[in-house]
Design an enzyme around this catalytic site. Structure first.
Site, mmCIF file in Angstrom:
data_model
loop_
_atom_site.group_PDB
_atom_site.id
_atom_site.type_symbol
_atom_site.label_atom_id
_atom_site.label_comp_id
_atom_site.label_asym_id
_atom_site.label_seq_id
_atom_site.Cartn_x
_atom_site.Cartn_y
_atom_site.Cartn_z
ATOM 1 N N ASN A 12 -20.843 26.554 80.342
ATOM 2 C CA ASN A 12 -21.356 25.994 79.086
ATOM 3 C C ASN A 12 -22.867 26.257 79.012
ATOM 4 O O ASN A 12 -23.616 25.826 79.890
ATOM 5 C CB ASN A 12 -21.041 24.489 79.073
ATOM 6 C CG ASN A 12 -21.518 23.819 77.805
ATOM 7 O OD1 ASN A 12 -22.620 24.079 77.340
ATOM 8 N ND2 ASN A 12 -20.706 22.945 77.261
ATOM 9 N N HIS A 15 -27.312 24.032 77.124
ATOM 10 C CA HIS A 15 -28.635 23.503 77.470
ATOM 11 C C HIS A 15 -29.694 24.577 77.640
ATOM 12 O O HIS A 15 -30.875 24.247 77.782
ATOM 13 C CB HIS A 15 -28.511 22.545 78.651
ATOM 14 C CG HIS A 15 -27.668 21.363 78.250
ATOM 15 N ND1 HIS A 15 -27.989 20.581 77.158
ATOM 16 C CD2 HIS A 15 -26.480 20.904 78.705
ATOM 17 C CE1 HIS A 15 -27.053 19.667 76.987
ATOM 18 N NE2 HIS A 15 -26.123 19.846 77.911
ATOM 19 N N HIS A 48 -21.011 24.360 72.358
ATOM 20 C CA HIS A 48 -20.678 23.224 71.487
ATOM 21 C C HIS A 48 -21.620 23.254 70.286
ATOM 22 O O HIS A 48 -22.814 22.987 70.424
ATOM 23 C CB HIS A 48 -20.848 21.929 72.298
ATOM 24 C CG HIS A 48 -20.469 20.686 71.565
ATOM 25 N ND1 HIS A 48 -20.495 19.441 72.135
ATOM 26 C CD2 HIS A 48 -20.042 20.486 70.299
ATOM 27 C CE1 HIS A 48 -20.111 18.529 71.271
ATOM 28 N NE2 HIS A 48 -19.837 19.131 70.131
ATOM 29 N N ARG A 50 -22.821 21.368 67.659
ATOM 30 C CA ARG A 50 -22.799 19.975 67.176
ATOM 31 C C ARG A 50 -23.164 19.904 65.713
ATOM 32 O O ARG A 50 -23.883 20.762 65.199
ATOM 33 C CB ARG A 50 -23.798 19.139 67.987
ATOM 34 C CG ARG A 50 -23.256 18.674 69.311
ATOM 35 C CD ARG A 50 -24.247 17.744 69.994
ATOM 36 N NE ARG A 50 -23.585 17.059 71.082
ATOM 37 C CZ ARG A 50 -23.068 15.833 70.996
ATOM 38 N NH1 ARG A 50 -23.163 15.147 69.878
ATOM 39 N NH2 ARG A 50 -22.474 15.289 72.031
ATOM 40 N N ARG A 54 -28.205 20.258 67.612
ATOM 41 C CA ARG A 54 -29.295 19.917 68.523
ATOM 42 C C ARG A 54 -29.466 20.943 69.636
ATOM 43 O O ARG A 54 -30.491 21.001 70.278
ATOM 44 C CB ARG A 54 -29.103 18.519 69.108
ATOM 45 C CG ARG A 54 -27.983 18.437 70.112
ATOM 46 C CD ARG A 54 -27.900 17.080 70.737
ATOM 47 N NE ARG A 54 -27.436 16.071 69.812
ATOM 48 C CZ ARG A 54 -26.899 14.905 70.195
ATOM 49 N NH1 ARG A 54 -26.786 14.618 71.468
ATOM 50 N NH2 ARG A 54 -26.478 14.047 69.304
ATOM 51 N N HIS A 55 -28.409 21.701 69.946
ATOM 52 C CA HIS A 55 -28.602 22.783 70.935
ATOM 53 C C HIS A 55 -28.129 24.106 70.336
ATOM 54 O O HIS A 55 -28.928 24.834 69.753
ATOM 55 C CB HIS A 55 -28.010 22.464 72.313
ATOM 56 C CG HIS A 55 -26.761 21.650 72.353
ATOM 57 N ND1 HIS A 55 -25.581 22.081 71.811
ATOM 58 C CD2 HIS A 55 -26.511 20.426 72.887
ATOM 59 C CE1 HIS A 55 -24.663 21.158 72.019
ATOM 60 N NE2 HIS A 55 -25.185 20.133 72.655
ATOM 61 N N GLU A 75 -16.559 24.544 71.306
ATOM 62 C CA GLU A 75 -16.379 23.086 71.266
ATOM 63 C C GLU A 75 -16.811 22.574 69.914
ATOM 64 O O GLU A 75 -17.900 22.937 69.425
ATOM 65 C CB GLU A 75 -17.220 22.417 72.349
ATOM 66 C CG GLU A 75 -16.633 22.539 73.713
ATOM 67 C CD GLU A 75 -17.449 21.746 74.718
ATOM 68 O OE1 GLU A 75 -18.306 20.946 74.327
ATOM 69 O OE2 GLU A 75 -17.217 21.947 75.904
ATOM 70 N N THR A 106 -21.260 14.181 75.170
ATOM 71 C CA THR A 106 -19.949 13.685 74.765
ATOM 72 C C THR A 106 -19.541 12.559 75.712
ATOM 73 O O THR A 106 -19.238 12.804 76.868
ATOM 74 C CB THR A 106 -18.925 14.840 74.810
ATOM 75 O OG1 THR A 106 -19.543 15.988 74.237
ATOM 76 C CG2 THR A 106 -17.680 14.494 74.034
ATOM 77 N N GLU A 156 -8.255 19.047 77.889
ATOM 78 C CA GLU A 156 -9.324 19.063 78.896
ATOM 79 C C GLU A 156 -9.591 17.614 79.280
ATOM 80 O O GLU A 156 -9.906 16.787 78.424
ATOM 81 C CB GLU A 156 -10.581 19.725 78.331
ATOM 82 C CG GLU A 156 -11.708 19.761 79.366
ATOM 83 C CD GLU A 156 -12.874 20.662 78.978
ATOM 84 O OE1 GLU A 156 -12.651 21.670 78.292
ATOM 85 O OE2 GLU A 156 -14.001 20.333 79.374
ATOM 86 N N HIS A 195 -16.994 18.040 82.511
ATOM 87 C CA HIS A 195 -18.071 17.117 82.130
ATOM 88 C C HIS A 195 -18.707 16.503 83.372
ATOM 89 O O HIS A 195 -18.026 15.833 84.147
ATOM 90 C CB HIS A 195 -17.616 15.991 81.188
ATOM 91 C CG HIS A 195 -18.778 15.503 80.348
ATOM 92 N ND1 HIS A 195 -19.745 14.683 80.844
ATOM 93 C CD2 HIS A 195 -19.150 15.777 79.074
ATOM 94 C CE1 HIS A 195 -20.649 14.446 79.906
ATOM 95 N NE2 HIS A 195 -20.316 15.112 78.826
ATOM 96 N N HIS A 218 -24.300 21.473 82.218
ATOM 97 C CA HIS A 218 -25.609 20.861 82.457
ATOM 98 C C HIS A 218 -26.109 21.086 83.881
ATOM 99 O O HIS A 218 -27.253 21.485 84.100
ATOM 100 C CB HIS A 218 -25.520 19.364 82.130
ATOM 101 C CG HIS A 218 -26.824 18.654 82.257
ATOM 102 N ND1 HIS A 218 -27.196 17.979 83.388
ATOM 103 C CD2 HIS A 218 -27.868 18.549 81.392
ATOM 104 C CE1 HIS A 218 -28.398 17.466 83.218
ATOM 105 N NE2 HIS A 218 -28.818 17.795 82.009
HETATM 106 N N1 PXP Z 1 -16.285 20.110 78.485
HETATM 107 C C1 PXP Z 1 -16.540 19.450 77.325
HETATM 108 C C2 PXP Z 1 -15.413 19.244 76.389
HETATM 109 C C3 PXP Z 1 -17.835 19.020 77.016
HETATM 110 O O1 PXP Z 1 -18.073 18.364 75.861
HETATM 111 C C4 PXP Z 1 -18.891 19.300 77.910
HETATM 112 C C5 PXP Z 1 -20.284 18.895 77.571
HETATM 113 O O2 PXP Z 1 -20.699 19.544 76.424
HETATM 114 C C6 PXP Z 1 -18.579 19.996 79.082
HETATM 115 C C7 PXP Z 1 -17.262 20.365 79.358
HETATM 116 C C8 PXP Z 1 -19.623 20.356 80.089
HETATM 117 O O3 PXP Z 1 -20.226 19.212 80.595
HETATM 118 P P1 PXP Z 1 -21.525 19.341 81.476
HETATM 119 O O4 PXP Z 1 -22.568 20.006 80.623
HETATM 120 O O5 PXP Z 1 -21.836 17.939 81.827
HETATM 121 O O6 PXP Z 1 -21.174 20.191 82.662
#
Ligand code: PXP
Length: 250
Positions: A12, A15, A48, A50, A54-55, A75, A106, A156, A195, A218
């Protein structure tokens, strides 16, 4: 118990965009991060879009769709705007997440069971367009059963709570994830998880045999500040592989 299949890693890159947006302008470029992630062995890229942008912003999705070789997991909140964007781009996958403007990330899973009427037509439209739909939910049998009724082929599981806990409560949350993953297999759902996962937390989740994909962002982007994105992803991959098949891992 099924033999563990290869576990996919979706990286992901949201960030990278968070840092870019803190200054405005173009740098650092999330697309460059996606290319590096591909080179480091990511099986997919997750982004994602949003509602408040924001990102990741719309132009990032254009660029990712144009240039990525690996699949994009888009996402999105369950809104008409996001369904329209997904249908225009037709990414490989769309993961429907709950979205609240005031949250930092999230925070919980989607209430698939409580939002049946709202979600059902959206899942159908995305599926009809050939997009693999997943629902980001808590490891709760009610939510898994709702995913089946909604016609989503993938769920997920939200690992945020597992990552935040310690000791016995953490073990209990892991057991809940394990049970949910086993139920996915019985219900014919493909099981993903993600997550908050870090090097320290990923092993036990990667070892759940029914889990087919992890989406991690993240921690990897944070670690990249210190060691670079490719080494961070390679280390995550190594830990995942070792947890999946300890006897064959290097
Ligand atoms: N999966 C989903 C559905 C998410 O919303 C997120 C955060 O955007 C992630 C995975 C990844 O989470 P993290 O950035 O905490 O690794």
């Amino acid at each position: 118990m099924p033999a563990p299949s290869r576990l996919r890693l979706g990286v992901n890159i949201d960030h990278v965009a968070t840092v870019r947006n803190a200054r405005g302008g173009y740098l650092p470029d999330p697309l460059r991060a996606a290319r590096l992630a591909e080179a480091a062995g990511a099986d997919g890229i997750t982004a994602h879009l949003r509602e408040d942008r924001r990102h990741i912003v719309d132009a990032d999705i254009d660029g990712l769709m144009r240039e990525l070789k690996v699949p994009l997991n888009f996402e999105m909140a369950a809104t008409a705007e996001m369904v329209g964007i997904a249908l225009r781009h037709r990414p490989h996958a769309a993961c429907i997440v709950p979205e609240k403007r005031e949250e930092r990330t999230t925070e919980g899973g989607l209430d698939a069971a409580g939002q049946h009427n709202h979600l059902k037509p959206m899942v159908a439209r995305l599926r009809d367009a050939g997009i693999r739909v997943s629902l980001f939910i808590e490891a709760d049998p009610r939510q898994l059963e709702a995913a089946v009724v909604l016609g989503a082929p993938v769920v997920e599981l939200h690992t945020g709570r597992y990552c935040e806990l310690d000791g016995e409560p953490k073990r209990a949350e892991l057991a809940r994830l394990q049970k949910a993953a086993a139920l996915c297999a019985r219900l014919g759902l493909e099981c993903h998880a993600g997550h908050g996962l870090s090097y320290g937390d990923v092993g036990p989740v990667a070892a759940i045999p029914e889990v087919r994909e992890l989406n991690i962002g993240h921690f990897l982007i944070g670690e990249a500040i210190f060691v670079g994105l490719e080494p961070a992803i390679r280390e995550m991959r190594r830990i995942m592989d070792a947890a999946r098949a300890p006897e064959t891992a290097a």
